[in-house]
Motif scaffolding. Structure first.
Motif, PDB file in Angstrom:
ATOM      1  N   LYS A  39       0.698  -1.053   0.201  1.00  0.00           N
ATOM      2  CA  LYS A  39       0.121   0.019  -0.095  1.00  0.00           C
ATOM      3  C   LYS A  39       1.015   1.178   0.092  1.00  0.00           C
ATOM      4  O   LYS A  39       0.579   2.307  -0.623  1.00  0.00           O
ATOM      5  N   GLU A  40       1.961   1.179   0.891  1.00  0.00           N
ATOM      6  CA  GLU A  40       2.818   2.527   0.858  1.00  0.00           C
ATOM      7  C   GLU A  40       3.448   2.673  -0.581  1.00  0.00           C
ATOM      8  O   GLU A  40       3.398   3.883  -0.805  1.00  0.00           O
ATOM      9  N   GLU A  41       3.996   1.701  -1.316  1.00  0.00           N
ATOM     10  CA  GLU A  41       4.526   1.774  -2.420  1.00  0.00           C
ATOM     11  C   GLU A  41       3.558   2.290  -3.267  1.00  0.00           C
ATOM     12  O   GLU A  41       4.001   3.117  -4.417  1.00  0.00           O
ATOM     13  N   TRP A  42       2.473   1.860  -3.376  1.00  0.00           N
ATOM     14  CA  TRP A  42       1.571   2.354  -4.538  1.00  0.00           C
ATOM     15  C   TRP A  42       0.933   3.687  -4.150  1.00  0.00           C
ATOM     16  O   TRP A  42       1.064   4.598  -5.146  1.00  0.00           O
ATOM     17  N   VAL A  91      -9.338   6.461 -13.221  1.00  0.00           N
ATOM     18  CA  VAL A  91      -9.948   5.391 -12.216  1.00  0.00           C
ATOM     19  C   VAL A  91      -9.040   4.393 -12.046  1.00  0.00           C
ATOM     20  O   VAL A  91      -8.639   3.765 -12.937  1.00  0.00           O
ATOM     21  N   LYS A  92      -9.087   4.384 -10.654  1.00  0.00           N
ATOM     22  CA  LYS A  92      -8.098   2.937 -10.213  1.00  0.00           C
ATOM     23  C   LYS A  92      -8.886   2.203  -9.563  1.00  0.00           C
ATOM     24  O   LYS A  92      -9.677   2.689  -8.437  1.00  0.00           O
ATOM     25  N   PHE A  93      -8.535   0.790  -9.320  1.00  0.00           N
ATOM     26  CA  PHE A  93      -9.225  -0.185  -8.478  1.00  0.00           C
ATOM     27  C   PHE A  93      -8.109  -1.102  -7.996  1.00  0.00           C
ATOM     28  O   PHE A  93      -7.095  -1.367  -8.474  1.00  0.00           O
ATOM     29  N   CYS A  94      -8.307  -0.771  -6.539  1.00  0.00           N
ATOM     30  CA  CYS A  94      -7.464  -1.271  -5.699  1.00  0.00           C
ATOM     31  C   CYS A  94      -7.957  -2.761  -4.870  1.00  0.00           C
ATOM     32  O   CYS A  94      -9.040  -2.464  -4.079  1.00  0.00           O
ATOM     33  N   VAL A  95      -7.458  -3.460  -4.865  1.00  0.00           N
ATOM     34  CA  VAL A  95      -7.713  -4.862  -4.375  1.00  0.00           C
ATOM     35  C   VAL A  95      -7.002  -5.595  -3.380  1.00  0.00           C
ATOM     36  O   VAL A  95      -5.870  -5.604  -3.593  1.00  0.00           O
ATOM     37  N   SER A  96      -7.232  -5.768  -2.122  1.00  0.00           N
ATOM     38  CA  SER A  96      -6.537  -6.365  -1.258  1.00  0.00           C
ATOM     39  C   SER A  96      -6.572  -7.813  -1.273  1.00  0.00           C
ATOM     40  O   SER A  96      -7.675  -8.583  -1.455  1.00  0.00           O
ATOM     41  N   ARG A 151      -3.335  -5.000  -7.518  1.00  0.00           N
ATOM     42  CA  ARG A 151      -3.411  -5.932  -6.261  1.00  0.00           C
ATOM     43  C   ARG A 151      -2.491  -5.597  -5.218  1.00  0.00           C
ATOM     44  O   ARG A 151      -1.203  -5.515  -5.360  1.00  0.00           O
ATOM     45  N   LEU A 152      -2.922  -5.183  -3.886  1.00  0.00           N
ATOM     46  CA  LEU A 152      -2.355  -4.771  -2.782  1.00  0.00           C
ATOM     47  C   LEU A 152      -2.325  -5.783  -1.547  1.00  0.00           C
ATOM     48  O   LEU A 152      -2.821  -6.347  -1.231  1.00  0.00           O
TER      49      LEU A 152
END
Length: 321
Positions: free
Chosen positions: A5-8, A28-33, A314-315
């Motif tokens: 997450k920090e790098e992103w 538009v960005k999609f962040c998936v854990s 993918r985070l």
């Protein structure tokens, strides 16, 4: 190896927030854990990153807002905006640019006192202000007409702190926030329809532009769609919404429209937060709606290292996986 997450956030700050979005870009960005920790800690990082770069951040959670209804989405964003603060800053900038003197005390910030301080006749001073607002706001076609009219009304009402105009100003804010019962209340403000699905998206784009006009870098809109991936209705949901499959498809279609409409946006970064079920669930996940999947899915990618600037990221809490 997954992106942390920090790098992103460091990359988003450098590649998007620092220049691209503030100069009128949109994304538009999609962040998936992809781990069990979920998206905990994302919001504080987003808020700090946005504030450091001069953005206004709005968070909309599907647990309490029906995101697939774009008018409900805009109303929730509008509730998080300081409309009076923006309007007052805009009017003050006008007076400053034109060399007018202002009182140091906010309680004396009204048209009568400003006209008196600058030895101007109030009636002509008011006419000059209206002409300037018409030139600067009403002719700014980056914003929708109804939004422009609403902002002119809010700006004028910053200088009239008493009388019927205050009631009209409150009605405009209720209209923006979806709390106005009768649209006829705004007849004198030349607003004749409520914010609904047909115009809410353009109202959102107008808001992002209005923020930039007022010296902000833009709008960072965070959409948490976790509740759309919940397939079993819980008895202990604490008031959170449960969504049907058609509602899931509706929210994906709305996100698809945002992606296709980035050329119409300016100063807007949309960050969609989703759990790992977004990638794995065949019924409710991304695979259920090809129109969205074809726009963000990274079919050709490095198995060992992902592209942190891709539309779908993918985070993880740690880079090793």
């Amino acid at each position: 190896m997954h992106t942390t997450k920090e790098e992103w956030f460091d990359l988003i700050r450098e590649e998007y927030l620092h220049n691209f979005i503030s100069n009128g870009g949109a994304a538009v960005k999609f962040c998936v854990s992809i781990d069990d920790a979920g998206l905990d800690g994302m919001l504080p990082l987003l808020r700090k990153t946005s504030e450091d770069e001069g953005y206004v951040l709005a968070l909309v959670d599907a647990a309490s807002t029906k995101i697939h209804m774009v008018d409900k989405l805009f109303h929730e964003v509008a509730r998080q905006i300081d409309w009076d603060g923006l309007s007052r800053a805009f009017v003050k900038e006008f007076f400053t640019q034109n060399g007018y003197q202002l009182s140091e005390h906010d309680e004396y910030f009204n048209l009568q006192n400003i006209a008196k301080i600058n030895n101007r006749t109030e009636i002509f001073f008011r006419r000059e202000l209206r002409s300037w607002l018409e030139e600067v706001i009403f002719r700014d076609f980056e914003m929708s007409q109804e939004f422009r009219i609403a902002m002119i009304r809010l700006c004028l009402d910053q200088l009239d702190t008493t009388g019927p105009s205050v009631f009209l100003s409150n009605a405009v804010k209720e209209w923006l926030q979806g709390e106005l019962r009768l649209i006829a209340t705004l007849k004198n403000a030349l607003i004749f329809q409520k914010i609904a699905r047909h115009n809410a998206r353009h109202m959102l784009f107008s808001l992002a532009h209005w923020l930039r006009v007022n010296g902000k870098s833009g709008l960072v809109l965070v959409l948490d769609i976790t509740r759309y991936l919940v397939s079993i209705r819980s008895k202990n949901a604490n008031g959170a919404f449960f969504y049907s499959l058609p509602a899931v498809l509706d929210v994906y279609e709305m996100l698809r429209q945002f992606i296709d409409g980035t050329d119409e946006m300016g100063g807007l970064l949309i960050v969609v937060l989703a759990p790992k079920e977004f990638l794995n669930d065949d019924k409710r996940g991304l695979r259920s709606y090809d129109a969205l999947k074809l726009r963000i899915w990274d079919e050709v990618r490095d198995r060992q290292r992902q592209n942190p600037l891709a539309s779908l990221v993918r985070l993880a809490n740690s880079s090793a996986e």
